[in-house]
Design a protein around this motif. Sequence first.
Motif, PDB file in Angstrom:
ATOM      1  N   PHE A 189     -26.960  12.749 -21.037  1.00 29.53           N
ATOM      2  CA  PHE A 189     -26.577  13.797 -20.078  1.00 29.53           C
ATOM      3  C   PHE A 189     -27.002  13.430 -18.658  1.00 29.53           C
ATOM      4  N   LEU A 190     -28.219  12.952 -18.499  1.00 26.14           N
ATOM      5  CA  LEU A 190     -28.699  12.583 -17.164  1.00 26.14           C
ATOM      6  C   LEU A 190     -27.893  11.418 -16.601  1.00 26.14           C
ATOM      7  N   PHE A 191     -27.555  10.452 -17.451  1.00 27.37           N
ATOM      8  CA  PHE A 191     -26.716   9.339 -17.011  1.00 27.37           C
ATOM      9  C   PHE A 191     -25.334   9.846 -16.598  1.00 27.37           C
ATOM     10  N   TYR A 192     -24.762  10.707 -17.423  1.00 27.71           N
ATOM     11  CA  TYR A 192     -23.450  11.270 -17.120  1.00 27.71           C
ATOM     12  C   TYR A 192     -23.455  12.004 -15.777  1.00 27.71           C
ATOM     13  N   MET A 193     -24.479  12.815 -15.559  1.00 26.32           N
ATOM     14  CA  MET A 193     -24.577  13.555 -14.305  1.00 26.32           C
ATOM     15  C   MET A 193     -24.671  12.600 -13.116  1.00 26.32           C
ATOM     16  N   ALA A 194     -25.465  11.560 -13.269  1.00 28.33           N
ATOM     17  CA  ALA A 194     -25.667  10.610 -12.173  1.00 28.33           C
ATOM     18  C   ALA A 194     -24.365   9.900 -11.815  1.00 28.33           C
ATOM     19  N   VAL A 195     -23.624   9.438 -12.839  1.00 30.57           N
ATOM     20  CA  VAL A 195     -22.363   8.737 -12.582  1.00 30.57           C
ATOM     21  C   VAL A 195     -21.325   9.695 -12.001  1.00 30.57           C
ATOM     22  N   ALA A 196     -21.238  10.904 -12.553  1.00 31.52           N
ATOM     23  CA  ALA A 196     -20.258  11.882 -12.073  1.00 31.52           C
ATOM     24  C   ALA A 196     -20.517  12.255 -10.616  1.00 31.52           C
ATOM     25  N   ILE A 197     -21.772  12.532 -10.292  1.00 32.64           N
ATOM     26  CA  ILE A 197     -22.110  12.956  -8.930  1.00 32.64           C
ATOM     27  C   ILE A 197     -21.915  11.822  -7.928  1.00 32.64           C
ATOM     28  N   SER A 198     -22.446  10.629  -8.248  1.00 30.39           N
ATOM     29  CA  SER A 198     -22.325   9.502  -7.307  1.00 30.39           C
ATOM     30  C   SER A 198     -20.872   9.074  -7.140  1.00 30.39           C
ATOM     31  N   GLY A 199     -20.088   9.102  -8.235  1.00 30.48           N
ATOM     32  CA  GLY A 199     -18.682   8.728  -8.157  1.00 30.48           C
ATOM     33  C   GLY A 199     -17.868   9.704  -7.330  1.00 30.48           C
ATOM     34  N   TYR A 200     -18.163  10.987  -7.479  1.00 27.81           N
ATOM     35  CA  TYR A 200     -17.434  11.993  -6.706  1.00 27.81           C
ATOM     36  C   TYR A 200     -17.842  11.953  -5.237  1.00 27.81           C
ATOM     37  N   LEU A 201     -19.123  11.705  -4.994  1.00 23.28           N
ATOM     38  CA  LEU A 201     -19.581  11.541  -3.609  1.00 23.28           C
ATOM     39  C   LEU A 201     -18.905  10.344  -2.944  1.00 23.28           C
ATOM     40  N   ALA A 202     -18.730   9.282  -3.698  1.00 23.41           N
ATOM     41  CA  ALA A 202     -18.189   8.051  -3.135  1.00 23.41           C
ATOM     42  C   ALA A 202     -16.691   8.131  -2.871  1.00 23.41           C
ATOM     43  N   PHE A 203     -15.925   8.716  -3.817  1.00 23.36           N
ATOM     44  CA  PHE A 203     -14.470   8.630  -3.726  1.00 23.36           C
ATOM     45  C   PHE A 203     -13.764   9.972  -3.592  1.00 23.36           C
ATOM     46  N   GLY A 204     -14.475  11.067  -3.804  1.00 22.63           N
ATOM     47  CA  GLY A 204     -13.892  12.378  -3.576  1.00 22.63           C
ATOM     48  C   GLY A 204     -12.756  12.719  -4.518  1.00 22.63           C
ATOM     49  N   ASP A 205     -11.827  13.539  -4.033  1.00 25.86           N
ATOM     50  CA  ASP A 205     -10.751  14.054  -4.871  1.00 25.86           C
ATOM     51  C   ASP A 205      -9.711  13.008  -5.246  1.00 25.86           C
ATOM     52  N   THR A 206      -9.747  11.851  -4.625  1.00 26.37           N
ATOM     53  CA  THR A 206      -8.763  10.799  -4.931  1.00 26.37           C
ATOM     54  C   THR A 206      -9.313   9.748  -5.892  1.00 26.37           C
ATOM     55  N   VAL A 207     -10.470  10.001  -6.500  1.00 27.57           N
ATOM     56  CA  VAL A 207     -11.089   9.026  -7.386  1.00 27.57           C
ATOM     57  C   VAL A 207     -10.158   8.691  -8.548  1.00 27.57           C
ATOM     58  N   ALA A 208     -10.148   7.435  -8.963  1.00 25.32           N
ATOM     59  CA  ALA A 208      -9.291   6.982 -10.052  1.00 25.32           C
ATOM     60  C   ALA A 208      -9.759   7.531 -11.401  1.00 25.32           C
ATOM     61  N   GLY A 209      -8.902   7.412 -12.399  1.00 30.89           N
ATOM     62  CA  GLY A 209      -9.247   7.898 -13.731  1.00 30.89           C
ATOM     63  C   GLY A 209     -10.461   7.196 -14.310  1.00 30.89           C
ATOM     64  N   SER A 210     -10.690   5.946 -13.919  1.00 27.86           N
ATOM     65  CA  SER A 210     -11.897   5.191 -14.270  1.00 27.86           C
ATOM     66  C   SER A 210     -12.456   4.594 -12.985  1.00 27.86           C
ATOM     67  N   VAL A 211     -13.738   4.781 -12.739  1.00 29.94           N
ATOM     68  CA  VAL A 211     -14.302   4.306 -11.471  1.00 29.94           C
ATOM     69  C   VAL A 211     -14.226   2.784 -11.356  1.00 29.94           C
ATOM     70  N   LEU A 212     -14.196   2.079 -12.494  1.00 26.09           N
ATOM     71  CA  LEU A 212     -14.076   0.627 -12.429  1.00 26.09           C
ATOM     72  C   LEU A 212     -12.684   0.194 -11.980  1.00 26.09           C
ATOM     73  N   ALA A 213     -11.737   1.153 -11.985  1.00 27.30           N
ATOM     74  CA  ALA A 213     -10.374   0.837 -11.544  1.00 27.30           C
ATOM     75  C   ALA A 213     -10.184   1.097 -10.045  1.00 27.30           C
ATOM     76  N   GLU A 214     -11.231   1.569  -9.368  1.00 28.85           N
ATOM     77  CA  GLU A 214     -11.130   1.803  -7.928  1.00 28.85           C
ATOM     78  C   GLU A 214     -10.905   0.475  -7.201  1.00 28.85           C
ATOM     79  N   PRO A 215      -9.949   0.424  -6.260  1.00 26.28           N
ATOM     80  CA  PRO A 215      -9.691  -0.827  -5.531  1.00 26.28           C
ATOM     81  C   PRO A 215     -10.928  -1.309  -4.774  1.00 26.28           C
ATOM     82  N   ALA A 216     -11.233  -2.567  -4.915  1.00 18.79           N
ATOM     83  CA  ALA A 216     -12.327  -3.201  -4.168  1.00 18.79           C
ATOM     84  C   ALA A 216     -13.648  -2.458  -4.324  1.00 18.79           C
ATOM     85  N   ILE A 217     -13.897  -1.911  -5.508  1.00 16.99           N
ATOM     86  CA  ILE A 217     -15.152  -1.182  -5.716  1.00 16.99           C
ATOM     87  C   ILE A 217     -16.348  -2.126  -5.757  1.00 16.99           C
TER      88      ILE A 217
END
Length: 439
Positions: free
Chosen positions: A268-296
């Motif tokens: 749960f703590l890992f999930y929260m950390a990835v969800a929060i940091s990923g949303y902070l980084a890419f916002g509402d346009t984040v890809a379905g998988s963060v590893l699929a983000e261009p030039a991540i």
Amino acid sequence: MEGSPRSSRDLELASKDHGDVTKVLVIERHGTVFTSFMHIVTAIMGAGVLGLPNALSWLGWVGGLALMTTFYGVTLYCAHLLIETVDVKGRKARTYREATENILGPLAGKLLAGLQLSTLILVSLAYFITAGTSGRAALVAVGHYGVDQALWPVILAFCGMQLFLAQMPNLDSTWISSTVGATMSIGYSIIALGLCLAQAGHRQGTLGGNSDVTTAAKVFGVMNATGQVAFALNFAAILVEVQDTLREPPAADVAMKRATGLAITFVFLFYMAVAISGYLAFGDTVAGSVLAEPAIGPVWVIVLGNIMVFIHMLCAVQLLSQPVYAAMESAFAQRSRRARASPLAVRIVWRSLYTLLLTFVACLVPFFADVVGLVGALFYWPTVVVFPVVMWLAVYPAPWVKRWAMQGLNAGVLVVCLVAAVGAMSSIVRNASTYGLFH
């Protein structure tokens, strides 16, 4: 118990007793809190963690974090209820089905077994496809495969490895595999977290989530994301079987509660950390998988992350398949008591056939992974909430306030599952035009 799944090891031992396959002479248990922790992490900390920022983009900060926290509590509470029903009425269950039969009778046991095995088979099938997708992504990243090339050759390679791993005798013997799987899942989660934290300074994200879409798209997006978040910690289908691997002392229920609490909280703590940091980084346009983000990140990091997902899927499929193997081999033994088939031969034949069947379906319909959300919506409520609650109330006296509260939990989760099912169906319909056989 007559007709209940037993491990291959038990069947081998039983077969030596004048062919009586229903009499188990020896039960070997070597499990500890550590091995149970690894089993649970392998089962629940899947590649879905990479999609949590996208789910959060639909739900927003308030709804997303509240839903994740709520279902963390629901999953942990219901897991404890189930643990407390394993050893009751002077009978200690070895499987989820046995626990249900001991308390609610054979008809309920058969119903539960159908739900449990369906969940394990369908999720394993989805993991075959996830492994193919991650394997292809790694090959594409290094230039050895085309992004539009078919998935099935990678799935066939995955199948070859599964045919070998499938020969592990029982769930107790898979602890090394689960340790590797848990390590891999933690590894690619750390990679995702690190890549997201590197760009979290963008401070994107909104309280209510993505609003730059039509009302219908928003509603269905929220429904689909609800299921993705709510079912992220589910492992009830193998809980009792994992508990059966624990050696005593300490008491198995005490050790299992400890392992469950540690594992679910850790994930749960890992999930929260990835969800929060990923949303902070890419916002509402984040890809379905963060590893699929261009030039991540660097190519080698993306390749490593996808390889880790592939290896984790190898281990996770074996963990989820062990109860299925036990059910198949037990059913075969019950129906061929006069046959003198070697237990090893039975294991090789039935497990190989099962693996090949999953491989064929995964290659035929590689879009089946989209159905996982629907599978979770249909099976989460009965296996994670209904049976544990009803079984616990049938065994332990409880004041009316607690009884009503537990039934209220039942009703509330049912509503969430219905919402998630609608969202999953809408996603399948929306993507149907992209589906193709052997794609």
